[in-house]
Design a protein around this motif. Structure first.
Motif, PDB file in Angstrom:
ATOM      1  N   ASN A 277       0.841  -1.194   0.000  1.00 11.29           N
ATOM      2  CA  ASN A 277       0.000   0.000   0.000  1.00 11.29           C
ATOM      3  C   ASN A 277       0.881   1.251   0.000  1.00 11.29           C
ATOM      4  OD1 ASN A 277      -0.487  -1.510   2.776  1.00 11.29           O
ATOM      5  ND2 ASN A 277      -0.723   0.625   3.330  1.00 11.29           N
ATOM      6  N   ASP A 278       0.739   2.139   0.930  1.00  8.07           N
ATOM      7  CA  ASP A 278       1.319   3.491   0.825  1.00  8.07           C
ATOM      8  C   ASP A 278       2.786   3.570   0.405  1.00  8.07           C
ATOM      9  OD1 ASP A 278      -0.946   3.466   2.404  1.00  8.07           O
ATOM     10  OD2 ASP A 278       0.004   4.366   4.139  1.00  8.07           O
TER      11      ASP A 278
ATOM     12  N   GLN B 212       4.645   0.297   2.030  1.00  8.03           N
ATOM     13  CA  GLN B 212       4.040  -0.634   2.978  1.00  8.03           C
ATOM     14  C   GLN B 212       3.915  -1.978   2.279  1.00  8.03           C
ATOM     15  OE1 GLN B 212       2.349   0.224   6.480  1.00  8.03           O
ATOM     16  NE2 GLN B 212       4.404   0.928   6.005  1.00  8.03           N
TER      17      GLN B 212
ATOM     18  N   TRP C  89      -3.232  -7.558   2.877  1.00  7.07           N
ATOM     19  CA  TRP C  89      -2.561  -6.766   3.920  1.00  7.07           C
ATOM     20  C   TRP C  89      -2.239  -7.669   5.111  1.00  7.07           C
ATOM     21  CZ3 TRP C  89      -3.219  -5.095   8.976  1.00  7.07           C
ATOM     22  CH2 TRP C  89      -2.495  -3.954   9.352  1.00  7.07           C
TER      23      TRP C  89
ATOM     24  N   MET D 201       3.002  -5.230   8.587  1.00  5.05           N
ATOM     25  CA  MET D 201       3.665  -4.379   7.599  1.00  5.05           C
ATOM     26  C   MET D 201       5.181  -4.354   7.722  1.00  5.05           C
ATOM     27  SD  MET D 201       1.809  -2.884   5.276  1.00  5.05           S
ATOM     28  CE  MET D 201       1.096  -4.468   4.986  1.00  5.05           C
TER      29      MET D 201
ATOM     30  N   PHE E 135       4.528   0.695  10.303  1.00  4.47           N
ATOM     31  CA  PHE E 135       3.562   1.434   9.498  1.00  4.47           C
ATOM     32  C   PHE E 135       4.255   2.594   8.770  1.00  4.47           C
ATOM     33  CE2 PHE E 135      -1.024   0.455  11.118  1.00  4.47           C
ATOM     34  CZ  PHE E 135      -0.822  -0.884  10.887  1.00  4.47           C
ATOM     35  N   SER E 136       3.454   3.367   8.048  1.00 10.41           N
ATOM     36  CA  SER E 136       3.993   4.385   7.142  1.00 10.41           C
ATOM     37  C   SER E 136       4.867   5.424   7.830  1.00 10.41           C
ATOM     38  CB  SER E 136       2.849   5.087   6.422  1.00 10.41           C
ATOM     39  OG  SER E 136       2.380   4.244   5.420  1.00 10.41           O
TER      40      SER E 136
ATOM     41  N   ARG F 101      -0.119   8.130  13.707  1.00 11.77           N
ATOM     42  CA  ARG F 101       0.780   7.422  12.786  1.00 11.77           C
ATOM     43  C   ARG F 101       1.190   8.255  11.567  1.00 11.77           C
ATOM     44  NH1 ARG F 101      -4.150   4.681  12.710  1.00 11.77           N
ATOM     45  NH2 ARG F 101      -5.423   5.074  10.868  1.00 11.77           N
TER      46      ARG F 101
ATOM     47  N   CYS G  98      -1.471   9.793   6.786  1.00 17.35           N
ATOM     48  CA  CYS G  98      -0.387  10.167   5.872  1.00 17.35           C
ATOM     49  C   CYS G  98      -0.305  11.662   5.559  1.00 17.35           C
ATOM     50  CB  CYS G  98      -0.506   9.358   4.576  1.00 17.35           C
ATOM     51  SG  CYS G  98      -0.381   7.604   4.878  1.00 17.35           S
TER      52      CYS G  98
ATOM     53  N   TYR H 214      -4.424   7.062  -3.163  1.00 13.89           N
ATOM     54  CA  TYR H 214      -4.500   7.234  -1.710  1.00 13.89           C
ATOM     55  C   TYR H 214      -3.090   7.387  -1.142  1.00 13.89           C
ATOM     56  CZ  TYR H 214      -6.516   6.798   2.945  1.00 13.89           C
ATOM     57  OH  TYR H 214      -6.936   7.056   4.227  1.00 13.89           O
ATOM     58  N   ALA H 215      -3.028   8.045   0.019  1.00 13.33           N
ATOM     59  CA  ALA H 215      -1.818   8.114   0.846  1.00 13.33           C
ATOM     60  C   ALA H 215      -0.557   8.559   0.102  1.00 13.33           C
ATOM     61  CB  ALA H 215      -1.577   6.744   1.500  1.00 13.33           C
TER      62      ALA H 215
ATOM     63  N   TRP I 277      -8.275   1.255  -0.436  1.00 18.12           N
ATOM     64  CA  TRP I 277      -8.737   0.307   0.574  1.00 18.12           C
ATOM     65  C   TRP I 277     -10.135  -0.186   0.202  1.00 18.12           C
ATOM     66  CZ3 TRP I 277      -5.169  -1.566   3.405  1.00 18.12           C
ATOM     67  CH2 TRP I 277      -4.133  -0.785   3.894  1.00 18.12           C
TER      68      TRP I 277
END
Ligand code: FRU
Length: 463
Positions: free
Chosen positions: A26-27, A43, A51, A54, A86-87, A151, A209, A270-271, A291
């Motif tokens: 993802n991100d 990620q 998912w 991570m 995480f991110s 986060r 984010c 996204y993100a 998502w």
């Protein structure tokens, strides 16, 4: 030992967009330039196409278009990041590459909704191998008026100190962005909220984010809120990415902004995260998925990709995105070069790896479609001069995306096997879309403009 997912079919694998070798992503994270290379992390769940705990996957490039995969940069499982790294972001200090990321930890391994989050640092001398800092977590917990959501640190250097923005939800259930500052990246002092949602329904219950930077003298905050309800033409996606343009008040450290605006109007964006390139350009990658949407490539052992890198620029108070100019290095040959077109023009896309540049300069109708051999329209973008709207329709969704515009100057389209990115009027309106269809594709243009022109290039492999 990591048990890597295996790609079993390459029908949707992209030619020039960053993807993981296999597994889920993802991100985009840690976008930076270090010792001659652009670095992008993401990620990553290497063990399956869904998912999971991570990791940080990693790739680097000298030119933003040819990418080399590198070993996983961060693995979860230490005391401060038991259930996920995480991110986060990256910065260069004293010739070393620092990552700042969120540690995700579950109170109860059977309840994914009961967690705590903290902020951590990892460092590398060669840009490949990373060591987590012994002082982790460097920010152990959020302020007392915060919910557990804390986060996605994005660090920057300003006026002699390090500043970080962190995504958050307050105890009233409103999305917001918090700021901290530091002189050494290890000891952080809380500055306060930079901006907070007016209400959860209109502006989101959590802001993920965040990314705060200056562009042409303006302060811009980009973030990805969750929970916004659709309003007329706006917010038709499952989740949105928003930008706020204004000024950070030096006394209060709060962002005074004009409007809450969507950055990309497509289904799959996204993100995003930006970085300042050595030549002064502000460049951004987004996650080119969403998502909770269908990802048919999961059946093939992988899921997710990043957008093509985009340069950000301002046109008045509008934040625009255009593909980075390095795309020229991927051009293999001209597929189309037509200057005097009228009515309609259609061409085939042999490798589904195409850059399309249409010049219209018109207030009359324009339509550009990606279709397959059965005439199924996968993505159709239409300018309706009566409604003064740009309307994007997609094969697997009944709710068109609509954006107010008054004329069409140009349309720049990037097609890459299972993705289409559209940039209208020098990137003033953008749409990012994933499409899944194994048949051959055509790009079809029609317009009532007196004359229009199209150039299209076949693009080579970048990944
Ligand atoms: C955004 C996000 C971040 C989080 C990460 C987890 O897509 O939810 O807030 O750090 O994904 O993978």
């Amino acid at each position: 030992m990591t048990n890597y997912s295996v790609v079993t079919n390459d029908r949707y694998r992209l030619n020039y967009h960053v993807m993981a070798p296999s597994g889920w992503i993802n991100d985009p994270n840690g976008f930076s330039f270090f010792k001659g290379y652009y670095h992008i992390f993401y990620q990553y769940h290497p063990e399956s196409a869904v998912w999971g705990p991570m990791h940080w996957g990693h790739a680097r490039s000298k030119d933003l278009v040819h990418w080399e995969n590198l070993p996983i940069a961060l693995f979860p499982g230490d005391e401060e990041d038991q259930d996920g790294c995480f991110s986060g972001s990256a910065i260069v200090k004293d010739d070393r590459l620092y990552l700042m990321y969120t540690g995700h930890n579950l109170h109860d391994k059977n309840n994914p909704d009961d967690y705590w989050q903290n902020q951590n640092i990892a460092v590398s001398d060669d840009g490949i191998h990373f060591t987590k800092c012994q002082d982790n977590p460097v920010i152990a917990e959020p302020p007392t008026d915060n919910a557990a959501d804390f986060r996605d640190p994005k660090v920057r250097f300003e006026n002699g100190k390090w500043l970080v923005v962190i995504g958050s939800k307050d105890q009233q259930g409103l999305g917001r962005v918090l700021q901290y500052q530091s002189t050494d990246l290890k000891n952080w002092t809380y500055v306060g909220p930079l901006a907070t949602a007016e209400s959860a329904d209109t502006q989101g219950f959590v802001w993920e984010c965040p990314d705060l930077f200056k562009l042409a003298g303006q302060d811009i905050l980009i973030m990805s809120p969750q929970g916004i309800k659709p309003q007329e033409l706006k917010y038709r996606n499952l989740f949105q990415t928003i930008y706020l343009l204004g000024t950070v008040d030096s006394a209060t450290q709060q962002l005074n902004y004009h409007e809450f605006r969507e950055l990309d109007h497509g289904h799959d964006f996204y993100a995003p995260q930006s970085m300042l390139a050595p030549d002064g350009r502000r460049i951004l990658f987004g996650w080119m998925d969403m998502w909770e949407s269908d990802m048919p490539e999961q059946a093939d052992g992988w899921a997710g990709a990043l957008t093509f890198p985009r340069e950000l620029h301002l046109n008045g108070d509008k934040l625009c995105m255009t593909p980075v100019q390095e795309i020229a290095q991927l051009r293999e040959h001209l597929l189309v070069d037509e200057a005097d077109l009228q009515a309609k023009y259609c061409f085939a896309t042999p490798t589904k790896s195409v850059e399309y540049l249409g010049e219209f300069d018109t207030t009359a109708a324009v339509e550009v479609k990606v279709t397959d051999t059965d005439d199924q329209v996968l993505v159709g973008l239409r300018f309706d001069p009566e409604k003064q709207k740009l309307i994007l329709e997609k094969y697997n969704d009944d709710l068109p995306r609509e954006v107010a515009v008054t004329k069409i100057d140009d349309i720049h389209l990037l097609l890459d096997k299972s993705s289409v990115e559209l940039f209208v009027n020098n990137g003033e309106v953008c749409f990012s879309e994933r499409i899944y269809d194994e048949k051959d594709f055509y790009i079809e243009t029609s317009s009532d403009a007196e004359r229009f022109s199209i150039k299209a290039y076949q693009l080579g492999k970048g990944v």
